[in-house]
Design an enzyme around this catalytic site. Structure first.
Site, PDB file in Angstrom:
ATOM      1  N   ARG A 107      36.413  53.462 -15.940  1.00  0.00           N
ATOM      2  CA  ARG A 107      36.896  54.839 -16.039  1.00  0.00           C
ATOM      3  C   ARG A 107      37.226  55.419 -14.681  1.00  0.00           C
ATOM      4  NH1 ARG A 107      31.895  57.076 -19.274  1.00  0.00           N
ATOM      5  NH2 ARG A 107      31.052  55.788 -17.638  1.00  0.00           N
ATOM      6  N   LYS A 143      16.626  51.875 -21.018  1.00  0.00           N
ATOM      7  CA  LYS A 143      17.245  52.988 -21.740  1.00  0.00           C
ATOM      8  C   LYS A 143      16.475  53.274 -23.020  1.00  0.00           C
ATOM      9  CE  LYS A 143      21.954  52.419 -20.028  1.00  0.00           C
ATOM     10  NZ  LYS A 143      23.359  52.330 -20.406  1.00  0.00           N
ATOM     11  N   SER A 146      29.210  57.700 -23.748  1.00  0.00           N
ATOM     12  CA  SER A 146      28.262  57.803 -24.857  1.00  0.00           C
ATOM     13  C   SER A 146      27.210  58.872 -24.575  1.00  0.00           C
ATOM     14  CB  SER A 146      27.577  56.455 -25.101  1.00  0.00           C
ATOM     15  OG  SER A 146      28.493  55.517 -25.583  1.00  0.00           O
ATOM     16  N   HIS A 193      35.607  53.064 -26.180  1.00  0.00           N
ATOM     17  CA  HIS A 193      35.263  51.657 -26.431  1.00  0.00           C
ATOM     18  C   HIS A 193      36.304  51.015 -27.349  1.00  0.00           C
ATOM     19  CE1 HIS A 193      30.900  53.068 -25.778  1.00  0.00           C
ATOM     20  NE2 HIS A 193      31.204  52.320 -24.740  1.00  0.00           N
TER      21      HIS A 193
END
Length: 174
Positions: free
Chosen positions: A106, A56, A144, A32
């Site tokens: 990514r 979440k 994460s 990040h």
């Protein structure tokens, strides 16, 4: 000027270019940070938006995530700020006169999801652009959730997150 040359608008000195960088940041990682630092070469200011995602179950609460992020950028002369929203990111952008959303990529799997999200955002708020930045090669494999899983079992996450985030993870799992 030929048919492919576009007129270049003259920028006024008082015009600033601001962007949002949204995410859950549970926790913020060096990947990040890489995106944010590179984003600062494109934008005058970046507002990091901690999204409240009801689907979440975060390890860190909202206040903890905001504090961990703010610690990362305390020496950036106000160019990076932190806020949160439970609403649509594009609504936040429009309300705060921010013209771009930064998204990190990514892998190809990220692109498919992010592309759909960007198209929906464009439909909802045509004045807000999405800017994709590729994650640096050294961070392409981290997430994460992967960092939390490693930390949960006392795996070494040094160098993948800032030192104060590593310490916070150790406290959470001790």
């Amino acid at each position: 000027m030929d048919e492919f040359d576009l007129p270049r608008p003259e920028l006024k000195p008082e015009v600033t270019h601001n962007a949002l960088y949204p995410g859950t940041f549970d926790p913020i990682t060096n990947g990040h940070l890489d995106i944010i630092r590179r984003g600062l070469s494109l934008f005058d200011r970046i507002t990091i938006i901690v999204a409240l995602n009801v689907s979440k179950n975060p390890l860190f609460n909202l206040e903890e995530r905001c504090e961990l992020i703010q610690e990362c950028f305390k020496d950036f002369n106000g160019r990076v700020t932190v806020d949160y929203t439970s609403g649509l990111i594009v609504d936040y952008a429009v309300q705060h006169n921010i013209s771009a959303i930064i998204r990190g990529l990514r892998a190809i799997s990220d692109f498919d999801y992010e592309f759909q999200l960007a198209l929906m955002n464009r439909r909802l708020a045509p004045s807000v652009e999405t800017v994709f930045l590729m994650t640096g090669f050294e961070w392409i494999y981290i997430s994460s959730s992967g960092i939390k899983n490693a930390a949960r079992f006392q795996g070494n996450v040094a160098g993948l997150v800032p030192a104060h985030v590593e310490a916070a993870l150790k406290r959470k799992f001790s």
